[in-house]
Scaffold this active site. Structure first.
Site, mmCIF file in Angstrom:
data_model
loop_
_atom_site.group_PDB
_atom_site.id
_atom_site.type_symbol
_atom_site.label_atom_id
_atom_site.label_comp_id
_atom_site.label_asym_id
_atom_site.label_seq_id
_atom_site.Cartn_x
_atom_site.Cartn_y
_atom_site.Cartn_z
ATOM 1 C CD GLN A 52 22.714 -37.038 19.134
ATOM 2 O OE1 GLN A 52 22.876 -38.259 18.618
ATOM 3 N NE2 GLN A 52 23.690 -37.575 20.444
ATOM 4 C CG ASN A 53 15.583 -36.231 12.861
ATOM 5 O OD1 ASN A 53 15.391 -35.148 12.913
ATOM 6 N ND2 ASN A 53 15.559 -37.247 12.470
ATOM 7 N NE ARG A 54 18.651 -28.839 14.623
ATOM 8 C CZ ARG A 54 20.469 -29.034 15.087
ATOM 9 N NH1 ARG A 54 21.579 -28.870 15.657
ATOM 10 N NH2 ARG A 54 19.649 -27.095 15.507
#
Length: 178
Positions: A52-54
Site C-alpha cells: 500500500q506504500n506508494r
C-alpha cells in the site's frame, strides 16, 4: 557490521526495530531518506515492502522505469543505475506498529558519514515530515551543501491524494541527469 550504524550496546537491542543498510554507491546523486521501515517492510526485509506504500509507484514515475514490475533486487539496482540511493534517518527505535508518531527512543544513523562517501551527491530528499525533521537536525550545517527536498510521505498513513504526492516527487527528475 554496517559502518554507518551505531553500536548496539543496549542489552535490550533485540526488542528494538532497526533500519536496513544504505543502498548507495559512489555514483549516487540523489539520496532518499525515510524515517524507519514499517512492520511489513521489516518482516520482508525490504525497503517499502508494504504494497500500500506508494514509494515504488512514485519512483517509477520519477525514473521512467516500471519498478513495481521488478523483483526487489532489480528495483534497487534500477535506482542505483539512475543515481538514486536509499536509507533511513533512524538507525533503531522502539515503535508499536508502523506510524512515525509512535517512534520512541530513536538513535539516528550516521548520515554525515554516509554523505562523505557519496562524492556525486547533490540532492537529499526526505520521504515524509518525520524524516525531514529528524534528518535536518542530524545534518545540521552539512545540509547547506545539498539541494534539500521535503517529499510528501509515500506511506498509506499520509492520505494526501496520489496526484498531489506525484507532483512533488516528480521534481526529483530535475536531478537525474545533472
Amino acid at each position: 557490521m554496517n559502518e554507518f550504524l551505531p553500536s548496539m550496546a543496549d542489552p535490550d537491542a533485540a526488542a528494538l526495530k532497526r533500519c536496513f543498510a544504505p543502498v548507495a554507491d559512489t555514483n549516487t546523486r540523489i539520496l532518499i531518506l525515510g524515517s524507519l521501515p514499517g512492520e511489513r517492510s521489516l518482516a520482508q526485509q525490504q525497503y517499502y515492502g508494504n504494497r500500500q506504500n506508494r514509494f515504488w509507484t512514485l519512483m517509477s514515475e520519477v525514473t521512467g522505469v516500471d519498478l513495481v514490475a521488478l523483483d526487489y533486487d532489480a528495483r534497487l539496482q534500477a535506482l542505483l543505475a539512475h543515481g538514486i540511493g536509499l536509507w533511513d534517518v533512524v538507525a533503531q527505535a522502539r515503535r508499536e506498529g508502523s506510524l512515525d508518531s509512535q517512534i520512541r527512543g530513536q538513535v539516528g544513523n550516521d548520515l554525515v558519514g554516509l554523505l562523505e562517501s557519496l562524492p556525486q551527491l547533490a540532492t537529499i530528499a526526505f520521504n515524509g515530515a518525520t524524516a525531514a525533521r529528524l534528518g535536518m537536525k542530524a545534518l545540521g550545517e552539512h545540509a547547506r551543501r545539498y539541494r534539500i527536498v521535503s517529499l510528501p510521505s509515500s506511506s498509506p498513513a499520509y492520505t494526501a491524494p496520489y496526484m498531489e504526492k506525484l507532483i512533488v516527487w516528480k521534481t526529483l527528475r530535475d536531478d537525474l541527469f545533472k
